[in-house]
Write an enzyme that holds these catalytic residues in place. Structure first.
Site, short mmCIF file in Angstrom:
data_model
loop_
_atom_site.label_atom_id
_atom_site.label_comp_id
_atom_site.label_asym_id
_atom_site.label_seq_id
_atom_site.Cartn_x
_atom_site.Cartn_y
_atom_site.Cartn_z
CD GLN A 199 41.83 76.55 12.28
OE1 GLN A 199 42.19 76.15 13.39
NE2 GLN A 199 40.58 76.93 12.02
CE1 TYR A 223 43.47 80.04 20.11
CE2 TYR A 223 41.63 79.69 18.60
CZ TYR A 223 42.37 79.30 19.71
OH TYR A 223 42.02 78.19 20.42
N GLY A 283 31.49 69.62 13.28
CA GLY A 283 32.62 69.40 14.17
C GLY A 283 32.33 68.26 15.12
NE ARG A 284 30.12 71.02 19.61
CZ ARG A 284 29.32 71.86 20.28
NH1 ARG A 284 29.25 71.79 21.59
NH2 ARG A 284 28.63 72.76 19.63
CB CYS A 325 27.94 66.33 26.63
SG CYS A 325 29.21 65.28 25.88
CB CYS A 341 35.10 65.99 22.31
SG CYS A 341 33.84 67.16 21.73
CE LYS A 375 23.36 67.30 31.21
NZ LYS A 375 23.60 66.87 32.57
#
Length: 638
Positions: A100, A166, A309-310, A336, A339, A419
């Site tokens: 990217q 961006y 992603g996560r 959560c 990261c 949660k």
């Protein structure tokens, strides 16, 4: 044939064939050093390729030499060798690899802050320099030069980060682009910068170009879906081979990096609209780590590819496990955002559920030279992880929990409505331990006599922490309870109950959220200037906003000086002479802080010379990431 098989069919992107529909999303890691790729960076990407993902888009790399940030750089010849190492590490696994290209614009960490217009990011940010047309031309050239460096490094495709506020995204925004020249005003003018960048890259290299585009900025007066559809068509006409649809900016990060309270697939309507408007493949993102949902989005035609992603940070083997039908072994990402929070602070990426993250280069779970008997006392996050790793190494492991179910603080943290994802990880750990043959003993407190009877080689003390109880008059009253008791349902709270939560920590906020949902009238009293300290920033922002929306009273810079039947007395924290005030209270929940239990428990159990290890909150109350990593380290060391 499984409904999930659609994820593992091939797809063309430009002249490339992706072996399956799963793409690793570009996410910052801070594993580079001074903008250059390290051995840790290479190992991180190699590990994801080993897990069977069809394509990997390497995290955003800075295209302009005068831009400074935590991202790797791709603006000079000396940047090429490190990035080539990633390509060489990933490609043998059959994974297509891209990179990217990004220019942060006004969202720069250091160096010049630039933008289409002198509109600051927020009230605390500097006013950016308004780019002149020659400066715009130079940045367009920077993108083309970076594309040539990327081709030299051997990448199969390129992606431009044109979303999330961006620089290209900032140009597209009618809220933040106030120019009156050819780069502002109409949508076509606001899209001009993006189209010039796309055309310059297509002219510079013979590689498929993916464009990451916001479906919406999710800001009042910002870039919207109708505009996104129109820009997607223009990008396609300019030679872009695929559109990756996301949403949000730094002002609306709950859209971009949705915390666990946000439903999975929340961006699906955006990608669906873009997919209907263009003929090139479209990529979807937004908490799509549920295999059934990911497959359904592809099968329905709403998107051609799915970004993980996560989910791939938490479980690098997600593709191979899903392909093999071993869904129960997929370690769940609980969104959560630990990261994200760490990288946002310039720290190395780590994960709340996967201790391997950030140390893939040295991570190795090797068989123990001599299997030992390991007794883990306590089943919170650190205890469960210590047990799992120790068992993988061949030790004989037992977990002893005083409560009637595994989980410790995981069960408490997962009680609040926002949660509940935490419980998925608790259940995953419990299931994996059972499958691995770990002996589970619930409703089983451990004493020195228990240890003497069991004769383990090692005792791992993971008993967590106990609540702090300050010497406040009335704090031992019958209507005053530890907040965890309310979260566990041990204290009945009827609708209309006036509840005061003393302490605005994570536990305090979660207690307020759950009790308000059950109809209580809730007030949080916190001595600091804000609530939610210790909660990841995106989650915290949304949680506090939701608490206020739901009518939870919030008193900050307030010190509790006494608790009486029917009220809590407090005074301003910064004025000892101020008059005391009261808050009506039928019930008081304490969420003030924690005291480690480990040293005391270890001293009792070590009396007979037992090898005792203390970890997690039992040693030092800390966050989830440190608890999991402490557990893993102990499992590797015993």
């Amino acid at each position: 044939m499984s409904a999930l098989d659609v994820l593992f069919t091939s797809v063309r992107v430009g002249r490339l064939t992706f072996g399956n529909r799963l793409v690793m999303a570009p996410m910052g890691t801070c594993l580079d050093q001074g903008g250059y790729i390290t051995d840790d960076t290479v190992a991180y990407y190699r590990r994801r390729a080993e897990g069977g993902v069809g394509a990997i888009t390497v995290e955003g790399c800075l295209v302009s030499a005068d831009t400074v940030g935590p991202e790797p750089r791709l603006c000079a010849p000396e940047c090429v060798p490190g990035l080539r190492r990633i390509v060489e590490a990933v490609r043998p696994h059959g994974t297509v690899v891209g990179v990217q290209l990004m220019h942060p614009g006004r969202q720069v960490v250091a160096g010049p802050s630039v933008a289409p217009s002198p509109v600051p990011l927020n009230s605390a940010a500097p006013t950016p320099h308004e780019l002149t047309e020659p400066e715009i031309d130079r940045i367009v050239a920077d993108y083309a030069r970076a594309a040539r460096f990327a081709a030299e490094a051997g990448f199969d495709y390129l992606e431009v980060h044109g979303a999330h506020g961006y620089l290209p995204s900032n140009f597209l925004s009618p809220r933040h682009n106030l120019r009156t020249d050819g780069y502002g005003g109409t949508l076509e003018n606001r899209a001009r910068f993006s189209l010039e960048v796309a055309r310059a890259i297509v002219a510079a290299v013979d590689l498929p170009l993916v464009w990451r585009l916001n479906g919406t900025d999710a800001e009042p007066g910002g870039f919207d879906l109708d505009s996104a559809v129109a820009v997607a068509k223009l990008l396609q006409d300019s030679g872009v081979a695929s559109i990756s649809v996301s949403s949000g900016t730094w002002l609306t990060l709950h859209e971009t990096l949705a915390p666990m309270a946000v439903r999975r697939g929340h961006m699906r309507p955006l990608v669906q609209a873009v997919r209907q408007a263009v003929s090139v493949p479209v990529m979807a993102v937004g908490r799509l780590d549920d295999p059934a949902l990911a497959a359904e989005i592809v099968a329905s035609g709403d998107a051609d590819l799915v970004l993980l992603g996560r989910g791939l940070i938490a479980e690098p083997d997600w593709p191979d496990l899903v392909r093999a039908g071993r869904l129960g072994e997929v370690r769940p990402c609980i969104a959560c955002n630990a990261c994200v929070d760490l990288v946002g602070r310039g720290e190395r990426a780590r994960c709340s559920v996967n201790p391997e993250v950030g140390r893939e280069l040295t991570w190795s779970v090797e068989a123990a030279a001599a299997p030992r008997s390991v007794m883990v006392v306590g089943s919170g996050p650190s205890g469960l992880e210590a047990a799992r790793i120790a068992r993988l190494r061949g030790h004989r492991v037992s977990v002893w929990e005083a409560d009637d179910a595994l989980g410790g603080k995981l069960s408490v943290a997962g009680a609040a409505p926002s949660k509940r994802e935490v419980l998925r990880f608790r259940d995953f750990q419990a299931r994996r331990l059972a499958e691995l043959g770990v002996e589970i003993r619930t409703s089983s407190p451990v004493s020195a006599g228990t240890v003497a009877e069991e004769c383990p080689d090692v005792v791992v003390v993971a008993t967590g922490a106990v609540p702090l109880v300050p010497p406040v008059p009335g704090i031992d009253g019958p209507d005053v309870h530890d907040a965890q008791r309310l979260l566990r349902g041990e204290i009945a709270v009827a609708p209309g109950t006036r509840l005061v939560v003393v302490g605005g920590s994570a536990t305090g906020c979660e207690t307020a959220e759950l009790m308000r949902a059950r109809g209580a009238e809730v007030t949080i009293v916190e001595m600091r200037g804000s609530i939610g300290r210790g909660i990841e920033a995106i989650t915290r922002r949304q949680l506090v906003k939701q608490l206020r929306h739901d009518g939870v009273g919030i008193l900050t810079k307030a010190v509790v000086v006494g608790i009486e039947p029917g009220s809590v007395r407090w005074r301003p924290a910064d004025d000892d002479t101020a008059a005391e005030e009261t808050v009506p209270a039928d019930l008081v929940a304490l969420a003030i802080g924690w005291r480690a239990t480990g040293p005391q428990v270890a001293a009792e159990l070590a009396a007979d010379g037992v090898d005792v290890r203390i970890l997690g909150d039992a040693e030092t109350p800390a966050d989830f990431v440190r608890a999991i990593n402490a557990g893993a380290d102990t499992g590797l060391a015993v």
